[in-house]
Design an enzyme around this catalytic site. Structure first.
Site, PDB file in Angstrom:
ATOM      1  N   ASP A 161       0.846  -1.193   0.000  1.00  0.00           N
ATOM      2  CA  ASP A 161       0.000   0.000   0.000  1.00  0.00           C
ATOM      3  C   ASP A 161       0.882   1.244   0.000  1.00  0.00           C
ATOM      4  O   ASP A 161       2.084   1.175   0.266  1.00  0.00           O
ATOM      5  CB  ASP A 161      -0.915  -0.011   1.230  1.00  0.00           C
ATOM      6  CG  ASP A 161      -2.204   0.785   1.003  1.00  0.00           C
ATOM      7  OD1 ASP A 161      -2.351   1.386  -0.081  1.00  0.00           O
ATOM      8  OD2 ASP A 161      -3.057   0.794   1.911  1.00  0.00           O
ATOM      9  N   HIS A 345      13.124  13.415  14.284  1.00  0.00           N
ATOM     10  CA  HIS A 345      12.404  14.168  15.326  1.00  0.00           C
ATOM     11  C   HIS A 345      11.149  13.442  15.804  1.00  0.00           C
ATOM     12  O   HIS A 345      10.151  14.064  16.156  1.00  0.00           O
ATOM     13  CB  HIS A 345      12.057  15.577  14.835  1.00  0.00           C
ATOM     14  CG  HIS A 345      13.273  16.445  14.688  1.00  0.00           C
ATOM     15  ND1 HIS A 345      14.052  16.419  13.537  1.00  0.00           N
ATOM     16  CD2 HIS A 345      13.863  17.336  15.530  1.00  0.00           C
ATOM     17  CE1 HIS A 345      15.059  17.269  13.687  1.00  0.00           C
ATOM     18  NE2 HIS A 345      14.975  17.827  14.887  1.00  0.00           N
ATOM     19  N   HIS A 454      21.132  23.514  19.040  1.00  0.00           N
ATOM     20  CA  HIS A 454      21.339  24.223  17.772  1.00  0.00           C
ATOM     21  C   HIS A 454      22.565  25.137  17.861  1.00  0.00           C
ATOM     22  O   HIS A 454      22.601  26.212  17.296  1.00  0.00           O
ATOM     23  CB  HIS A 454      20.096  25.011  17.351  1.00  0.00           C
ATOM     24  CG  HIS A 454      18.956  24.127  16.961  1.00  0.00           C
ATOM     25  ND1 HIS A 454      17.778  24.613  16.449  1.00  0.00           N
ATOM     26  CD2 HIS A 454      18.800  22.780  17.003  1.00  0.00           C
ATOM     27  CE1 HIS A 454      16.944  23.611  16.206  1.00  0.00           C
ATOM     28  NE2 HIS A 454      17.563  22.484  16.534  1.00  0.00           N
ATOM     29  N   TYR A 461      14.738  25.128  24.168  1.00  0.00           N
ATOM     30  CA  TYR A 461      15.031  23.696  24.071  1.00  0.00           C
ATOM     31  C   TYR A 461      15.510  23.148  25.416  1.00  0.00           C
ATOM     32  O   TYR A 461      15.282  21.989  25.745  1.00  0.00           O
ATOM     33  CB  TYR A 461      16.093  23.434  23.012  1.00  0.00           C
ATOM     34  CG  TYR A 461      15.550  23.319  21.615  1.00  0.00           C
ATOM     35  CD1 TYR A 461      14.909  22.159  21.172  1.00  0.00           C
ATOM     36  CD2 TYR A 461      15.661  24.370  20.708  1.00  0.00           C
ATOM     37  CE1 TYR A 461      14.409  22.052  19.886  1.00  0.00           C
ATOM     38  CE2 TYR A 461      15.162  24.278  19.417  1.00  0.00           C
ATOM     39  CZ  TYR A 461      14.537  23.112  19.010  1.00  0.00           C
ATOM     40  OH  TYR A 461      14.032  22.999  17.737  1.00  0.00           O
TER      41      TYR A 461
END
EC number: 4.2.2.21
Length: 1014
Positions: A161, A345, A454, A461
């Site tokens: 599928d 993520h 980052h 964060y």
């Protein structure tokens, strides 16, 4: 064309997307382009991943399924501008695992060009996202017009599928698993290495479990359970809500096979990014088929089960519902060895999975599913990553945020075996190393209290990461598995710093990352967990500093969970109250508002605090970016760290918030961030032009300066200064430069600027002294009569400004702006005081002083006799003295070429920050800092285009980002003979009657101080 599905049962099984490249098998007949050899083909409703049907393929040994049509493969962009690659995407269902593989072959006019194998040793749904040019064997060609699937040398049956012959996708995110272990083999992204890390082996030996260790395991399990679950009651309303949500998933059993609404991870929508107009990355969430809500419901059911009476009908109902959801999601591919093709993520999507399974450990054991559930948790938590001894300090903040709970849950799910003990020892060691100060720009925690993600200090964060770190420190505290004193103290220092730069709870605007919306806050519960984890040395049952900080912070945390941003950890108010009560009963009391000065070298941040106010300066450099912009996040905040200075304040007795400090998003002119020297652009020109600049990054903008000199000094943790060489990136206005400094002396902040220049002749350059929202009648009445003239200004919040240079006051009722995320127009009433440097300024400058928490009488007296005098203000240095405070503050942008003004300090051999405080006639406190983090030396590592302009490159592409901060010697020459107690960082080079020469060894942007005595 996109067929949208809405959150109601009739639509939950609609085909997600229709496109000529997509096969979902929803028509009753087989597509004419599909045929079989030694195979039976048909459309089946037994299993489905998209819509309500799939292709059923029953094959003989070496049978073939053939699909003949243009596969729409496109080669990668030869110019390198478009980094996306063509990928083949498919979902396969298997009822009977076979230790074998099928082969996908891609042909052009009958000639095989490329191929890959797909293992079928599984039950349920599995996916593959395979990039033609990177992951397959052979060489794909445009014009390929046949897909052939070859069966193994055995009979079998598979269901196929959601087959996409080719679509361009972000090439960073495809994920290897047991079925396709060769995919994206070069990646080191911590989200994508489930398969690689599942192969890791332990280096800690297996040992029998002692009685003490067994007791500790019970204690850990109890602590963890208390952490994720608070006993309550199941109301009829809660039971009814659960029933309604559960019914949406339409889970049924037929002939022993489970089926229901197909469930995906949010990133699965990235398959359609180049297939449909107006693509929405959150489309699957909006359609109600994303797994985050599914696992949240499973957790809710697990809590309801645990809250209900043994043997009660509702308990049995919750057990049945939980097991049905477990069977369905396992069937959907949430199982050991499965990565759904694209899993980046995923931590946020599966957050509810771990506590849900853990809370139902006994039920899963009774049903014979515990081992399978354990393996599932260990796979997605990447638990085997804890096996090898860490090679260095620090881990990614996302690991703390999304993997710690999963890893410990997967371990505590186990029976009390030597293997469990081995995992626990490995895990506590991994947490220990992860909490230690990390080098360079690596995550997560810094020696100065910074919290990194980052590649910058990033509180938004950090609050998620600190949730994992503080919980695990508490979990293992006062057991044989406790983390080291260094790890414990590092996290404690990060929290102490955070409660210093936040006021009272809120992040400063310049430290809000890509969420400059005034909503980000610290989490008081982190302080609570550290308070009850005891002291870092393990000797005390409670940590007094953490307890006092918690009691101050929790008292004002009245915000509802609904208002909190998505990235904020969810906290139980009942648990907050319970710990607060326990601490008060043990004699702890709330601390007063923190006072003093903090400099974060790893954040390019300086903070001065007195009474309830704080002043937060932030800059950027060649190491630390100025702002993070994504599509739909922080569109206009380019100047957030261009030498900004935000005053956070409130009337006495009130809680400090952005609102009490005169900030709101409505109508805020993003050009006029207080303290910033910037070109005042129309918002369309200020808006970030977000690009995907290299293979190391996504669609994002994080621009750097080419200057190393930016940062602060803190003297005795009470006063300080901050300086930066501002040089805007060539992407926008690369000719814009300035030398900026702040001098924090008790309740006074002196702001100096010089050498302001650019060649922009279209728009004026300004320095913003203040920009404040006027939101109530009292403030409107205040500004009706204006609030300043000449050199003295008072705002309606009690902050005074001494401005000895020409300044312009603006009252904009209303002022129009735009939302930081949507760009939607906003308006509000605002007042601003700015220094206008004109268009294309040369050698521009400014001077002003700020006195928060003052009154007009004090300001009038200050203007007549300022408490400071400027000794030098030019390209080389900003130097001032405050005679009443006996402080001289030096921001030396360049190596001095002549004797310095100010008396004691005569020379330095390099650019640096210095503060001198005369404590008595014979005693002086000398503080020296080198703000250059020295992650590399020499010229800035810029790449230039053909016109000599600095090119935009991502921070992730730089080879030096994990380097330790290098030591920079700073030699200072002092007038006269002084006695100094030498330290590891300060040595006497020479001394005589005329002068004393000291050498400081500076690193980490830290401040080093010594006492000088005659």
């Amino acid at each position: 064309m996109l067929i949208l599905s809405f959150l109601c049962p009739a639509f939950l099984n609609a085909q997600i997307v229709t496109d000529e490249r997509m096969f979902s098998f929803e028509e009753p007949q087989l597509p004419a382009c599909i045929t079989g050899v030694q195979s039976q083909l048909g459309i089946s409703g037994a299993h489905y991943k998209d819509g309500k049907h799939s292709l059923e393929w029953t094959f003989e040994p070496n049978g073939k399924l053939e699909l003949r049509k243009d596969l729409k493969f496109e080669k990668k962009d030869p110019t390198g501008k478009d980094l996306y690659l063509s990928a083949f995407i498919v979902w396969i269902y298997n009822e009977q695992p076979q230790d074998a593989a099928i082969e996908f072959e891609f042909l052009k006019d009958g000639r095989k060009c490329a191929s890959f194998p797909f293992g079928i040793n599984f039950k349920g749904w599995r996916a593959a996202w395979v990039c033609y040019e990177r992951d397959m064997q052979g060489t794909p060609e445009e014009g390929m017009n046949e897909l052939r699937i070859v069966a193994p040398n055995a009979k079998g049956r598979l269901f196929i599928d959601h087959l996409i012959t080719a679509t361009k996708v972000d090439a960073r995110q495809q994920t290897a698993d047991l079925q396709v272990p060769f995919v994206n083999a070069g990646t080191t992204n911590h989200w994508l290495v489930l398969y690689k890390h599942s192969l890791l082996k332990p280096d800690i030996e297996l040992t029998p479990v002692s009685d003490r260790q067994r007791q500790e395991m019970k204690l850990l399990e109890k602590r963890f359970r208390d952490m994720i679950y608070t006993k309550g009651k199941v109301t009829e309303k809660e039971a009814e809500t659960i029933r309604k949500k559960y019914d949406l998933y339409q889970i049924t059993y037929k002939d022993g096979q489970v089926s229901g609404v197909p469930i995906f991870m949010v990133r699965a929508s990235e398959a359609y990014e180049r297939m449909i107009p107006d693509w929405d990355k959150d489309m699957l969430t909006k359609m109600g088929i994303e797994m985050r809500a599914y696992f949240d419901l499973m957790k809710r059911i697990a809590v309801a089960y645990n809250n209900s009476e043994a043997g009660s009908p509702v308990r049995e109902e919750m057990k049945r519902k939980f097991l049905a959801m477990y069977d369905h999601i396992t069937d959907q591919g949430v199982a050991y060895g499965s990565c759904w093709g694209n899993i980046h993520h995923y931590g946020y999507s599966v957050r509810g999975l771990y506590p849900a399974y853990f809370l139902m450990k006994d039920v899963l054991r009774e049903e014979g599913k515990l081992l399978e559930a354990e393996r599932t948790l260990r796979w997605y938590a990447i638990t085997n990553e804890v096996y090898p001894k860490p090679e260095g300090n620090g881990i990614d903040m996302d690991s703390f945020n999304t993997q710690t709970t999963g890893r410990i849950a997967s371990i505590l799910m186990m029976e009390d075996t030597p293997e469990k003990l081995q995992y626990l020892k490995s895990f506590s060691r991994w947490i220990d190393y992860g909490c230690r100060p990390a080098p360079g720009l690596a995550g997560s925690f810094k020696v100065d209290g910074g919290a990194f993600h980052h590649r910058n200090n990033y509180p938004a964060y950090a609050v998620g990461g600190l949730d994992g770190a503080t919980n695990m420190i508490y979990l293992f505290s006062r057991t044989s598995l406790a983390v080291s004193e260094l790890a414990h103290r590092t996290v404690k220092d990060v929290l102490l710093a955070m409660r210093f730069y936040c006021n009272k709870l809120n992040f400063p605007l310049s430290m809000s990352g890509r969420h400059p919306d005034g909503q980000g806050k610290l989490v008081p519960m982190h302080y609570a967990m550290m308070a009850i984890a005891g002291t870092p040395d393990g000797k005390g049952d409670f940590d007094k500093e953490m307890a006092s900080a918690y009691l101050r912070l929790v008292s004002s945390d009245s915000s509802s969970a609904e208002q909190a941003p998505e990235y904020m950890p969810k906290v139980s108010n009942a648990q907050e109250r319970k710990i607060a009560k326990r601490l008060v009963e043990n004699g702890f009391r709330a601390e007063s508002d923190p006072q003093g000065n903090l400099s974060l070298g790893y954040g390019c941040v300086s903070v001065q605090r007195r009474e309830n106010w704080s002043a937060v300066a932030r800059g950027h450099s060649r190491y630390l970016w100025a702002a993070e912009h994504y599509l739909g996040h922080n569109l206009y905040g380019r100047y957030l760290a261009h030498g900004s200075l935000q005053i956070l304040t409130a009337p006495p007795g009130q809680t400090v918030t952005p609102a009490t400090s005169g900030w709101q998003q409505e109508g805020f002119d993003w050009n006029r961030i207080p303290g910033v020297t910037s070109i005042h652009l129309p918002l369309d020109l200020l808006k970030a032009n977000v690009l995907n600049v290299d293979t190391f990054s996504g669609m994002e903008e994080m621009l750097y300066s080419d200057e190393a000199f930016a940062g602060g000094l803190s003297q005795g943790k009470m006063n300080g200064n901050f300086g930066m060489k501002l040089h805007e990136h060539d992407k926008y206005n690369g000719t814009h430069r300035a030398r900026k400094s702040y001098h924090f002396i008790d309740g006074m902040i002196v702001c100096l600027g010089s050498d302001i220049e650019n060649t922009n002749t279209d728009y004026p350059t300004e320095t913003t002294i203040f920009q404040l929202a006027v939101t109530d009648k009292a403030a409107h009445d205040y500004w009706k009569n204006n609030a300043g003239e000449g050199k003295v200004w008072m705002d309606h919040l009690g902050t005074g400004y001494y401005v000895p240079v020409p300044a312009r006051f603006e009252k904009n009722f209303p002022q129009y702006s735009r939302m930081q995320d949507t760009g939607k127009e906003t308006k509000g009433d605002w007042v601003s005081l700015i220094i206008d440097h004109g268009k294309a300024p040369k050698a521009g400058s400014y001077e002003y002083a700020i006195l928060p928490g003052t009154d007009r009488k004090t300001m009038t007296a200050f203007a007549k006799k300022p408490a400071y005098s400027v000794l030098q203000q030019d390209r080389n240095a900003h130097i001032l003295e405050s005679p009443s405070d006996r402080i001289t503050s030096y921001v030396l942008f360049e190596t001095p070429q002549s004797l310095l003004p100010g008396g004691l300090l005569q020379r330095t051999d390099t650019s640096c920050l210095v503060m001198v405080r005369k404590e008595s006639a014979d005693k002086v406190l000398l503080t020296v800092a080198q703000p250059d983090l020295a992650l590399y030396r020499g010229p800035s590592d810029e790449a230039f285009d053909k016109d000599g302009k600095r090119m935009e490159r991502s921070i992730y592409s730089r080879p030096w980002i994990d380097n330790e901060s290098g030591e920079i010697p700073v030699t200072v020459t002092l007038k006269g003979r002084w006695k100094v107690a030498e330290t590891p960082f300060c040595k006497v080079v020479s001394e005589d009657k005329k002068q004393t020469v000291l050498r400081f060894l500076c690193k980490d942007g830290a401040s080093y101080e010594v006492e000088l005595e005659k």
